[in-house]
Design an enzyme around this catalytic site. Structure first.
Site, PDB file in Angstrom:
ATOM      1  N   GLU A  40       0.825  -1.201   0.000  1.00 36.27           N
ATOM      2  CA  GLU A  40       0.000   0.000   0.000  1.00 36.27           C
ATOM      3  C   GLU A  40       0.866   1.261   0.000  1.00 36.27           C
ATOM      4  O   GLU A  40       1.825   1.374   0.753  1.00 36.27           O
ATOM      5  CB  GLU A  40      -0.912   0.002   1.228  1.00 36.27           C
ATOM      6  N   LYS A 113     -10.072   2.634  -2.357  1.00 29.07           N
ATOM      7  CA  LYS A 113     -10.275   2.064  -1.021  1.00 29.07           C
ATOM      8  C   LYS A 113     -11.615   2.500  -0.452  1.00 29.07           C
ATOM      9  O   LYS A 113     -11.933   3.684  -0.381  1.00 29.07           O
ATOM     10  CB  LYS A 113      -9.131   2.506  -0.115  1.00 29.07           C
ATOM     11  N   CYS A 150      -5.894  -2.761   2.388  1.00 25.12           N
ATOM     12  CA  CYS A 150      -5.662  -2.699   3.832  1.00 25.12           C
ATOM     13  C   CYS A 150      -6.931  -2.868   4.659  1.00 25.12           C
ATOM     14  O   CYS A 150      -7.400  -3.990   4.817  1.00 25.12           O
ATOM     15  CB  CYS A 150      -4.916  -1.421   4.183  1.00 25.12           C
TER      16      CYS A 150
END
Length: 292
Positions: A40, A113, A150
């Site tokens: 990331e 995300k 994540c």
């Protein structure tokens, strides 16, 4: 399919970070990898430890500089690359965005995300707007990639929706580590929970999964904490959660793993979770909480 995993310790020197990634990507290509997954926000330090408006200067457009640089490398090596970038979508609108580069250097697709954390040393809500791409896999020459980022990897709904939309493999670029005051036992519990929940996604959906984490300690610019020690431990598992590759928790590493995409068919015949889902009884999953 051979897939490359790169976990790297980053510094404030973005050019050097990118140069070292290029070297490791070429190393994966030399070992026959067809896909490489990066961690990331791989170009820079993890800047979300503080809320600093100057950090928005790190953001870039998509397409932009990084997609051109890594696109040229994808074309050179003939590999698909899964990138993780700080996207400037418009003035005052930024995202944490995964970009999949096809082996001809073109952009195959993006994922923004969806779940944005806001915790001490992980002040991501200050920087990133929640994604609006939905949980939709990216079509590539190596299969349909269900890319999440994540915090997304903790939510079974995200992995399930990627699966229901035909993902062949789940991919999770990550930046997660320890707070310096945590005990050794607590550190171990956190890392095992991180691995276990993602192995569970692989098992529950009958898909292989790759998770790539940062490594090394990055200082807190505000000096209010001792910074974050990212625990690395990047890994790949098969559709029964079986280990295909596990990297160090203490040092930079590059590993190429073998992933048999055809195993999902065999495993799902034995464990037909998609067949037996009681979709008629799942009302309420779109609610925040029900016991009220």
């Amino acid at each position: 399919m051979k897939a490359g995993i790169i976990q790297q310790h980053n510094t404030a020197d973005t050019a050097d970070n990118i140069a070292r990634l290029h070297e490791r990507i070429r190393h994966c290509a030399a070992q026959g990898a067809r896909l490489v997954v990066l961690q990331e926000l791989h170009n820079s330090l993890y800047f979300c430890q503080t809320e600093d408006p100057a950090q928005f200067a790190l953001a870039e457009s998509i397409p932009g500089r990084s997609t051109r640089i890594f696109g040229a490398l994808a074309k050179e090596t003939g590999m698909v690359l899964a990138l993780s970038l700080f996207e400037r979508r418009a003035a005052g609108l930024y995202h944490n965005t995964a970009v999949v580069i096809e082996r001809d250097g073109s952009i195959a697709g993006c994922y923004r995300k969806m779940h944005i954390p806001d915790d001490p040393a992980y002040y991501e809500k200050y920087y990133f707007a929640p994604g609006d791409t939905g949980f939709v896999p990216v079509d590539t020459s190596v299969g349909r990639l269900g890319v999440m980022i994540c915090w997304d990897q903790w939510f079974p709904e995200a992995a399930r929706l990627m699966t229901l939309r035909g993902a062949d493999i789940l991919i999770c670029p990550t930046a997660i580590g320890w707070e310096s005051t945590d005990t050794d036992d607590e550190k171990q519990r956190q890392r095992e929970a991180w691995q276990t929940v993602q192995r569970g996604h692989a098992i529950a959906n009958g898909l292989p999964l790759i998770a790539v984490n940062r490594i090394g300690t990055e200082p807190d610019p505000s000096r209010q904490t001792r910074g974050i020690t990212f625990w690395g431990s990047s890994f790949a598992v098969g559709p029964q959660g079986e280990w295909l590759g596990l990297l160090s928790g203490e040092e930079e590493m590059t590993q190429v793993v073998d992933i048999d995409l055809s195993r999902s068919e065999h495993v799902r015949r034995m464990w037909p979770f998609l067949r037996d889902r009681r979709i008629d009884a799942f009302d309420g999953l779109d609610r925040r909480y029900l016991a009220e």
